[in-house]
Write an enzyme that holds these catalytic residues in place. Structure first.
Site, PDB file in Angstrom:
ATOM      1  N   GLY A   1      46.411  94.670 -46.972  1.00  0.00           N
ATOM      2  CA  GLY A   1      45.698  93.438 -46.653  1.00  0.00           C
ATOM      3  C   GLY A   1      46.507  92.161 -46.763  1.00  0.00           C
TER       4      GLY A   1
ATOM      5  N   ARG B   1      50.696  95.235 -42.143  1.00  0.00           N
ATOM      6  CA  ARG B   1      51.068  94.032 -41.395  1.00  0.00           C
ATOM      7  C   ARG B   1      52.265  93.288 -42.001  1.00  0.00           C
ATOM      8  NH1 ARG B   1      47.046  91.222 -38.623  1.00  0.00           N
ATOM      9  NH2 ARG B   1      45.516  92.277 -39.910  1.00  0.00           N
TER      10      ARG B   1
ATOM     11  N   CYS C   1      42.267  92.832 -14.895  1.00  0.00           N
ATOM     12  CA  CYS C   1      41.079  92.318 -14.223  1.00  0.00           C
ATOM     13  C   CYS C   1      39.915  92.173 -15.181  1.00  0.00           C
ATOM     14  CB  CYS C   1      40.720  93.219 -13.050  1.00  0.00           C
ATOM     15  SG  CYS C   1      42.082  93.287 -11.894  1.00  0.00           S
TER      16      CYS C   1
HETATM   17  N1  LLP Z   1      45.007 100.587 -46.210  1.00  0.00           N
HETATM   18  C1  LLP Z   1      43.870 100.853 -45.542  1.00  0.00           C
HETATM   19  C2  LLP Z   1      42.933 101.857 -46.073  1.00  0.00           C
HETATM   20  C3  LLP Z   1      43.588 100.171 -44.336  1.00  0.00           C
HETATM   21  O1  LLP Z   1      42.460 100.428 -43.683  1.00  0.00           O
HETATM   22  C4  LLP Z   1      44.514  99.220 -43.845  1.00  0.00           C
HETATM   23  C5  LLP Z   1      44.267  98.503 -42.593  1.00  0.00           C
HETATM   24  C6  LLP Z   1      45.694  98.989 -44.583  1.00  0.00           C
HETATM   25  C7  LLP Z   1      45.902  99.688 -45.766  1.00  0.00           C
HETATM   26  C8  LLP Z   1      46.746  98.018 -44.142  1.00  0.00           C
HETATM   27  O2  LLP Z   1      46.281  96.726 -44.090  1.00  0.00           O
HETATM   28  P1  LLP Z   1      47.316  95.539 -43.820  1.00  0.00           P
HETATM   29  O3  LLP Z   1      48.257  95.480 -45.001  1.00  0.00           O
HETATM   30  O4  LLP Z   1      48.010  95.830 -42.576  1.00  0.00           O
HETATM   31  O5  LLP Z   1      46.450  94.330 -43.733  1.00  0.00           O
HETATM   32  N2  LLP Z   1      43.905  95.770 -36.099  1.00  0.00           N
HETATM   33  C9  LLP Z   1      43.631  94.706 -37.060  1.00  0.00           C
HETATM   34  C10 LLP Z   1      43.921  95.145 -38.486  1.00  0.00           C
HETATM   35  C11 LLP Z   1      43.177  96.385 -38.894  1.00  0.00           C
HETATM   36  C12 LLP Z   1      43.514  96.834 -40.278  1.00  0.00           C
HETATM   37  C13 LLP Z   1      42.952  98.192 -40.550  1.00  0.00           C
HETATM   38  N3  LLP Z   1      43.243  98.703 -41.865  1.00  0.00           N
HETATM   39  C14 LLP Z   1      44.438  93.482 -36.665  1.00  0.00           C
HETATM   40  O6  LLP Z   1      45.160  93.538 -35.674  1.00  0.00           O
HETATM   41  O7  LLP Z   1      44.358  92.468 -37.329  1.00  0.00           O
END
Ligand code: LLP
Length: 424
Positions: free
Chosen positions: A237, A274, A342
């Protein structure tokens, strides 16, 4: 140093001019900086050691990116058999892999068990029972963490919040003690951990604190009952800067972790996605045309929502930079930057202030290394976008652009639709 910067008037990744990549590989194309991924990983390591870093590969599952991270010592957080196989193929050892996800199939749980991964994060009573049944049948023991839903609002976009009680993820924290005790008595399971993940692109520490406090409460309650917890999986996150956000402070996060769960003596896992790859990637596109209508100025590029869907799906902002630095004193004017798909929603930016652009010019969509290529599709018959990895002064295509023949290859005509020659 920023991963992408102007050198001699040309946007570059280190010494590699992005225009040279576009000329050789074509557009649209994703370009990742291996140096930037490595630097981001090291920053995590420095802030959070000895926590295990299990890269949430849903952010960017390219094999070369995974191999790079594996070489740095990263584990992986996977959410499907496809991701599990990719992680293993990239050389991430099974004992560094955790399997998350709200809807694992029996086949996926079996694959996870057979490969001997570190931990499976269960998200419901029904999943716990299925896993017990499958593990018993295979004569294996599953190391399990129970993912709790702490009912905490992460304060991020609605679509990427996961820890409120109305979200589909995890087991309600109020119900977790009962389920944990039940699970501890089931065959084939070794209940080892508690997992939590409240959302993505978090900028504030307070939601983490509230979630970790609930995790700690549960761990203490279980310990008092004689159920020892040895591992806490704190999820991902970690927010980055897309526009003007302050990236989540990792040192501050580490302090919150220490204050809330440090005293429990558990091994810790974090699942950054991310933050490791987002700022390390750009999507390059070429301007196809500039169209002035009575109402608007449209910059039409050759990348579309099928290549980078974040702006259309979440209203997300990505900086758009011309690859050729604008001349001193250039006049910035508002333009809608749109793709060729489109759909009216195929729009990357609304009335964005941009320097002069004309057909043939190249632009970069910034911070596109996470949730970019992995979310791409072939909508409108557009081949999946290729990927390039830059290391030092070289660049390599790490995912080729599929040919139109390859795109057709999986499809079959039923006999009744074939022509007399057996073909199409
Ligand atoms: N762990 C779990 C259980 C998760 O569901 C996620 C992301 C992460 C870790 C990694 O989160 P991060 O560190 O990347 O924030 N497609 C969306 C983001 C979806 C995130 C889904 N889960 C976007 O483009 O913002």
């Amino acid at each position: 140093m920023r991963p992408f910067d102007y050198i001699g008037g040309s946007l570059s990744a280190g010494p590699v001019r992005l225009a040279d990549v576009a000329a050789e590989v074509g557009t649209p194309v994703y370009v990742y900086s291996a140096d930037a991924i490595e630097a981001a990983y090291r920053e995590f390591e420095a802030a959070l050691a000895p926590a295990r870093i299990c890269y949430a590969m849903k952010a960017n599952g390219n094999l070369a990116v995974l191999r790079l991270l594996a070489g740095l010592g990263a584990g992986a957080d996977v959410v499907s058999e496809g991701e599990l196989r990719r992680a293993l193929a990239a050389g991430i050892p099974p004992e560094k892999i955790v399997f998350s996800g709200v809807g694992k199939t029996d086949a996926e749980m079996e694959a996870a068990l057979r490969s001997g991964i570190l931990q499976i994060n269960c998200e419901s009573a029904s999943e716990v029972r299925s896993l017990s049944r499958i593990a018993s049948r295979l004569g294996l023991t599953a190391s399990v963490a129970l993912r709790i839903n702490p009912d905490v609002d992460a304060g991020t976009l609605d679509q990427i919040s996961t820890g409120r009680k109305t979200d589909k993820f995890g087991v309600a924290w109020t119900e977790a003690p009962v389920l944990f005790r039940e699970a501890a008595g089931l065959p084939g399971l070794s209940m080892e951990g508690i997992a939590v993940h409240i959302g993505s692109q978090l900028g504030e520490l307070e939601p983490y604190r509230r979630a970790f406090r609930r995790v700690a409460e549960l761990a203490r309650m279980l310990a008092a009952d004689g159920v020892a917890i040895r591992r806490l999986d704190l999820g991902g996150g970690f927010g980055i800067r897309y526009r003007d956000e302050t990236p989540l402070p990792l040192a501050g996060y580490a302090k919150v972790v220490e204050e809330e769960v440090g005293g429990l003596g558990c091994e810790l896992v974090v699942e950054p996605g991310r933050r490791l790859v987002g700022p390390a990637g750009v999507l390059l596109a070429r301007v196809v045309a500039v169209k002035e209508t009575p109402a608007r100025r449209f910059v039409i590029v050759d990348a579309g929502m099928n290549d980078l869907v974040r702006p259309m799906m979440y209203g997300a902002w990505h900086d758009i930079l011309p690859l050729a630095a604008p001349p001193e004193g250039a006049e910035y004017r508002p333009a809608d930057v749109v793709g060729p798909v489109c759909e009216t929603t195929d729009k990357f930016a609304d009335e964005r202030l941009l320097p002069p652009l004309e057909a043939g010019d190249l632009v970069a969509f910034c911070e596109a290394g996470a949730y970019g290529a992995v979310m791409a599709s072939t909508y409108n018959g557009r081949p999946l976008v290729p990927e390039v990895l830059v290391r030092g002064g070289r660049f390599d295509v790490v995912r080729a652009r599929p040919t139109f023949e390859e795109d057709l290859a999986l499809e079959r005509l039923p006999e009744w639709l074939r022509g007399p020659d057996g073909g199409g």
